[in-house]
Design a protein around this motif. Structure first.
Motif, short mmCIF file in Angstrom:
data_model
loop_
_atom_site.label_atom_id
_atom_site.label_comp_id
_atom_site.label_asym_id
_atom_site.label_seq_id
_atom_site.Cartn_x
_atom_site.Cartn_y
_atom_site.Cartn_z
N ASP A 30 64.26 -51.52 0.29
CA ASP A 30 63.72 -52.63 1.08
C ASP A 30 62.21 -52.49 1.21
OD1 ASP A 30 63.24 -50.72 3.05
OD2 ASP A 30 64.92 -51.36 4.31
N GLY A 31 61.59 -53.38 1.96
CA GLY A 31 60.14 -53.38 2.13
C GLY A 31 59.59 -52.09 2.72
N GLY A 32 60.43 -51.40 3.50
CA GLY A 32 60.00 -50.15 4.12
C GLY A 32 60.27 -48.93 3.25
N GLY A 33 60.78 -49.15 2.04
CA GLY A 33 61.08 -48.04 1.15
C GLY A 33 62.43 -47.40 1.36
N ASN A 34 63.25 -47.99 2.26
CA ASN A 34 64.59 -47.46 2.50
C ASN A 34 65.56 -48.00 1.45
OD1 ASN A 34 63.90 -46.16 5.01
ND2 ASN A 34 63.74 -48.23 5.85
N LYS A 35 66.48 -47.16 1.06
CA LYS A 35 67.48 -47.55 0.08
C LYS A 35 68.35 -48.68 0.63
CE LYS A 35 71.23 -45.10 -2.06
NZ LYS A 35 71.73 -43.76 -2.37
N LYS A 36 68.53 -49.75 -0.13
CA LYS A 36 69.42 -50.84 0.28
C LYS A 36 70.86 -50.38 0.04
CE LYS A 36 66.70 -55.02 -0.38
NZ LYS A 36 66.64 -56.30 -1.09
N LEU A 37 71.68 -50.53 1.06
CA LEU A 37 73.07 -50.10 0.97
C LEU A 37 73.96 -51.25 0.54
CD1 LEU A 37 73.15 -48.05 4.28
CD2 LEU A 37 72.88 -47.16 1.97
N ALA A 38 74.99 -50.92 -0.23
CA ALA A 38 75.96 -51.93 -0.63
C ALA A 38 76.67 -52.45 0.62
CB ALA A 38 76.97 -51.31 -1.61
N ASP A 39 77.02 -53.72 0.63
CA ASP A 39 77.65 -54.34 1.81
C ASP A 39 79.15 -54.01 1.81
OD1 ASP A 39 77.88 -55.73 4.11
OD2 ASP A 39 77.34 -57.68 3.26
N VAL A 40 79.48 -52.89 2.41
CA VAL A 40 80.83 -52.33 2.35
C VAL A 40 81.83 -53.09 3.23
CG1 VAL A 40 80.52 -50.58 4.13
CG2 VAL A 40 82.11 -50.16 2.26
N ALA A 76 81.13 -47.44 8.75
CA ALA A 76 79.68 -47.30 8.84
C ALA A 76 79.02 -47.92 7.61
CB ALA A 76 79.31 -45.83 8.96
N GLU A 77 77.87 -48.50 7.83
CA GLU A 77 77.11 -49.14 6.76
C GLU A 77 76.88 -48.20 5.58
OE1 GLU A 77 73.06 -51.71 6.78
OE2 GLU A 77 72.99 -49.81 7.87
N GLY A 78 76.65 -46.94 5.86
CA GLY A 78 76.38 -45.96 4.81
C GLY A 78 77.55 -45.69 3.89
N CYS A 79 78.74 -46.11 4.26
CA CYS A 79 79.91 -45.93 3.40
C CYS A 79 79.81 -46.76 2.13
CB CYS A 79 81.20 -46.27 4.14
SG CYS A 79 81.66 -45.02 5.33
N GLY A 80 78.88 -47.69 2.12
CA GLY A 80 78.66 -48.47 0.91
C GLY A 80 78.34 -47.58 -0.27
N ASP A 81 77.62 -46.49 -0.03
CA ASP A 81 77.31 -45.55 -1.10
C ASP A 81 78.48 -44.64 -1.43
OD1 ASP A 81 74.81 -46.54 -1.49
OD2 ASP A 81 73.74 -44.87 -0.58
N THR A 82 79.38 -44.45 -0.48
CA THR A 82 80.55 -43.60 -0.70
C THR A 82 81.63 -44.35 -1.48
OG1 THR A 82 80.10 -42.49 1.40
CG2 THR A 82 82.30 -42.19 0.46
N LEU A 83 81.86 -45.61 -1.11
CA LEU A 83 82.94 -46.39 -1.71
C LEU A 83 82.49 -47.30 -2.86
CD1 LEU A 83 84.73 -47.38 1.60
CD2 LEU A 83 85.61 -45.85 -0.15
N LEU A 84 81.23 -47.69 -2.85
CA LEU A 84 80.70 -48.61 -3.85
C LEU A 84 79.46 -48.03 -4.51
CD1 LEU A 84 80.64 -51.80 -1.61
CD2 LEU A 84 82.31 -51.31 -3.37
N GLU A 85 79.14 -48.54 -5.66
CA GLU A 85 77.87 -48.16 -6.28
C GLU A 85 76.79 -49.04 -5.69
OE1 GLU A 85 77.36 -47.89 -10.50
OE2 GLU A 85 79.43 -47.22 -10.75
#
Length: 85
Positions: A50-60, A35-44
């Protein structure tokens, strides 16, 4: 899928890589879904938004693919990766 990684899980990269090795040796293929959100789990993450104020996730995905390829090179086993984003 053989392995599904979700951001809600505690993930040990070493255990994931070892399980992939075991699956490849026993059945000659392995499907990993991350899952895309694992970028925060496995990577810093960078902490950017982004433009909408959502946290940019690391490309895991590419990062995990590279870790898998690196491990197979270390143990001198052949590997073909099909990466779908």
């Amino acid at each position: 899928a053989d392995i599904v990684l979700l951001p809600e899980m505690t993930i040990s990269l070493e255990k994931v890589l070892q399980h992939i090795l075991e699956l490849m040796q026993s059945k000659a293929h392995c499907v990993v879904v991350v899952a895309e959100g694992c970028g925060d789990t496995l990577l810093e993450s960078s902490g950017e938004v982004d433009g909408g104020g959502n946290k940019k996730l690391a490309d895991v995905g590419p990062w995990l693919r590279d870790k898998i390829v690196e491990r197979f090179k270390q143990v001198k086993l052949p590997l073909t990766v099909k990466y779908i984003d």
